[in-house]
Design a protein around this motif. Structure first.
Motif, mmCIF file in Angstrom:
data_model
loop_
_atom_site.group_PDB
_atom_site.id
_atom_site.type_symbol
_atom_site.label_atom_id
_atom_site.label_comp_id
_atom_site.label_asym_id
_atom_site.label_seq_id
_atom_site.Cartn_x
_atom_site.Cartn_y
_atom_site.Cartn_z
ATOM 1 N N THR A 201 4.427 -3.071 2.966
ATOM 2 C CA THR A 201 4.377 -1.696 2.444
ATOM 3 C C THR A 201 2.957 -1.221 2.182
ATOM 4 O O THR A 201 2.701 -0.019 2.129
ATOM 5 C CB THR A 201 5.183 -1.555 1.131
ATOM 6 N N ARG A 202 2.025 -2.160 2.019
ATOM 7 C CA ARG A 202 0.638 -1.772 1.757
ATOM 8 C C ARG A 202 -0.055 -1.236 3.009
ATOM 9 O O ARG A 202 -1.055 -0.514 2.911
ATOM 10 C CB ARG A 202 -0.150 -2.960 1.195
ATOM 11 N N GLY A 203 0.416 -1.633 4.184
ATOM 12 C CA GLY A 203 -0.172 -1.154 5.429
ATOM 13 C C GLY A 203 -1.603 -1.600 5.659
ATOM 14 O O GLY A 203 -2.350 -0.936 6.394
ATOM 15 N N LEU A 204 -2.011 -2.713 5.060
ATOM 16 C CA LEU A 204 -3.402 -3.162 5.146
ATOM 17 C C LEU A 204 -3.627 -4.243 6.199
ATOM 18 O O LEU A 204 -4.751 -4.427 6.669
ATOM 19 C CB LEU A 204 -3.874 -3.680 3.787
ATOM 20 N N LEU A 205 -2.590 -4.980 6.564
ATOM 21 C CA LEU A 205 -2.749 -6.040 7.548
ATOM 22 C C LEU A 205 -2.573 -5.469 8.953
ATOM 23 O O LEU A 205 -1.632 -4.720 9.208
ATOM 24 C CB LEU A 205 -1.733 -7.155 7.317
ATOM 25 N N PRO A 206 -3.447 -5.813 9.896
ATOM 26 C CA PRO A 206 -3.294 -5.313 11.260
ATOM 27 C C PRO A 206 -2.008 -5.837 11.888
ATOM 28 O O PRO A 206 -1.564 -6.952 11.574
ATOM 29 C CB PRO A 206 -4.531 -5.856 11.982
ATOM 30 N N ALA A 207 -1.421 -5.061 12.767
ATOM 31 C CA ALA A 207 -0.155 -5.454 13.396
ATOM 32 C C ALA A 207 -0.277 -6.790 14.117
ATOM 33 O O ALA A 207 0.665 -7.597 14.127
ATOM 34 C CB ALA A 207 0.303 -4.359 14.358
ATOM 35 N N SER A 208 -1.442 -7.063 14.687
ATOM 36 C CA SER A 208 -1.638 -8.311 15.428
ATOM 37 C C SER A 208 -1.606 -9.530 14.517
ATOM 38 O O SER A 208 -1.427 -10.663 14.992
ATOM 39 C CB SER A 208 -2.971 -8.260 16.175
ATOM 40 N N TYR A 209 -1.798 -9.322 13.227
ATOM 41 C CA TYR A 209 -1.832 -10.444 12.279
ATOM 42 C C TYR A 209 -0.529 -11.224 12.294
ATOM 43 O O TYR A 209 -0.535 -12.447 12.153
ATOM 44 C CB TYR A 209 -2.100 -9.920 10.864
ATOM 45 N N GLY A 264 3.394 -2.100 11.089
ATOM 46 C CA GLY A 264 3.448 -3.502 11.471
ATOM 47 C C GLY A 264 4.841 -4.095 11.479
ATOM 48 O O GLY A 264 5.020 -5.244 11.902
ATOM 49 N N ALA A 265 5.856 -3.349 11.023
ATOM 50 C CA ALA A 265 7.208 -3.905 10.935
ATOM 51 C C ALA A 265 7.743 -4.305 12.304
ATOM 52 O O ALA A 265 8.330 -5.382 12.456
ATOM 53 C CB ALA A 265 8.143 -2.912 10.256
ATOM 54 N N GLN A 266 7.551 -3.463 13.303
ATOM 55 C CA GLN A 266 8.075 -3.776 14.629
ATOM 56 C C GLN A 266 7.365 -4.985 15.227
ATOM 57 O O GLN A 266 7.987 -5.837 15.867
ATOM 58 C CB GLN A 266 7.949 -2.573 15.569
ATOM 59 N N GLU A 267 6.059 -5.065 14.996
ATOM 60 C CA GLU A 267 5.316 -6.225 15.491
ATOM 61 C C GLU A 267 5.786 -7.513 14.803
ATOM 62 O O GLU A 267 5.882 -8.567 15.445
ATOM 63 C CB GLU A 267 3.819 -6.020 15.256
ATOM 64 N N LEU A 268 6.098 -7.421 13.514
ATOM 65 C CA LEU A 268 6.607 -8.588 12.807
ATOM 66 C C LEU A 268 7.979 -8.976 13.336
ATOM 67 O O LEU A 268 8.266 -10.168 13.545
ATOM 68 C CB LEU A 268 6.666 -8.309 11.304
ATOM 69 N N ILE A 269 8.840 -8.012 13.568
ATOM 70 C CA ILE A 269 10.163 -8.299 14.139
ATOM 71 C C ILE A 269 10.028 -9.013 15.480
ATOM 72 O O ILE A 269 10.705 -10.010 15.754
ATOM 73 C CB ILE A 269 10.975 -6.998 14.279
ATOM 74 N N THR A 270 9.144 -8.503 16.327
ATOM 75 C CA THR A 270 8.919 -9.124 17.638
ATOM 76 C C THR A 270 8.429 -10.557 17.482
ATOM 77 O O THR A 270 8.880 -11.473 18.193
ATOM 78 C CB THR A 270 7.896 -8.300 18.450
#
Length: 303
Positions: A201-209, A264-270
């Protein structure tokens, strides 16, 4: 004070009775926070602290004093298993969460205080060895679940930034993959998954993380030696494998069924799907149906 006294406080909507003070009653509340009496602990002692913190009855300095005692409690018997000190540690972690919820809107802690608190909370999660959920006759221990609650609230704190958020999710991954003699059965993994979502929810971590974060989770599979029966895993390694898979599934379903629209939610799901497929011994493929029916035309089952 006897249980009837604290019951009377609860039945009076947690209002102070005439002639009594916060300063006079708080030391006794803290002394009983780790009681093995589930009614006294859950409904009267902890909940009284929760209500008084939420209602702003403590000054910032009093809350600091509370934090000092509660953080000290996290070390009582830490690393041991099976004794009643787990209730003191667990409910101290939960009470710290309540102070931090209050802090979110009242901003009385400095950055260095929050970051020190974060380090102590992470140390507690990693070192807590008493993984029991519900203890017969004594109620909820839930130390891991309450640690997840605490880290979730910390993830939302204004003083916690990218580096600290990485520390939180790394500690959670370490906890899930650590070899233990216990498979989580009382939704502890769901509470830790919710803490990861709090980080999102903070939106601070890059999606690639998130691809990088999932990689160490694969290590639990390497210890199993599926095809080598004489060297098959120890019980602790099997539990770590199951805990990791269950945690990833919990996180996947929270993200998808709740429909979080977060950076980043979709990247985490993937990344979760890829990790689960790599952890899977074969069940996530239609080909496994040939075990049931060797004559089955697998092509008929494919989309």
């Amino acid at each position: 004070m006897e249980k009837d006294f604290w019951r009377s406080i609860a039945h009076n909507d947690y209002q102070l009775l005439e002639g009594l003070t916060i300063e006079g009653l708080t030391p006794e509340l803290l002394s009983k926070l780790g009681t093995a009496d589930p009614e006294l602990r859950d409904y009267y002692i902890y909940t009284t602290l929760e209500k008084w913190i939420e209602r702003g009855l403590y000054t910032p300095e009093q809350l600091r004093e509370l934090l000092t005692q509660l953080l000290q409690n996290l070390g009582e018997g830490l690393g041991e298993q099976g004794d009643d000190r787990v209730f003191l540690r667990s409910f101290s972690a939960l009470t710290i969460s309540e102070i931090l919820k209050y802090e979110q809107s009242h901003h009385f802690l400095r950055k260095d205080e929050v970051q020190a608190l974060l380090e102590q909370s992470i140390t507690y999660l990693v070192r807590e060895q008493d993984l029991r959920g519900y203890v017969s006759g004594k109620g909820w221990a839930h130390a891991v679940a309450h640690s997840g609650d605490l880290l979730g609230v910390l993830a939302r704190n204004r003083h916690v930034q990218t580096r600290e958020l990485e520390r939180i999710v790394t500690a959670i991954a370490e906890k899930m993959t650590f070899p233990v003699e216990y498979v989580y059965t009382t939704l502890d993994e769901e509470r830790l998954a919710l803490a990861v979502i709090a980080v999102l929810t903070r939106g601070l971590l890059p999606a690639s993380y998130w691809r990088w974060w999932c990689r160490p989770l694969l290590e639990v599979e390497a210890a199993l030696h599926w095809e080598d029966t004489p060297n098959f895993a120890r019980q602790e390694e099997i539990c770590a494998y199951h805990n990791t898979r269950t945690f990833l599934r919990s996180l996947y379903f929270q993200l998808t069924l709740a429909g979080y629209q977060l950076p980043g939610a979709q990247e985490l799901i993937t990344a979760i799907i890829k990790t689960l497929r790599e952890l899977d011994p074969g069940f996530y493929s239609v080909d496994v149906m040939t075990i049931i029916d060797p004559t089955l035309n697998i092509d008929d089952l494919r989309p």
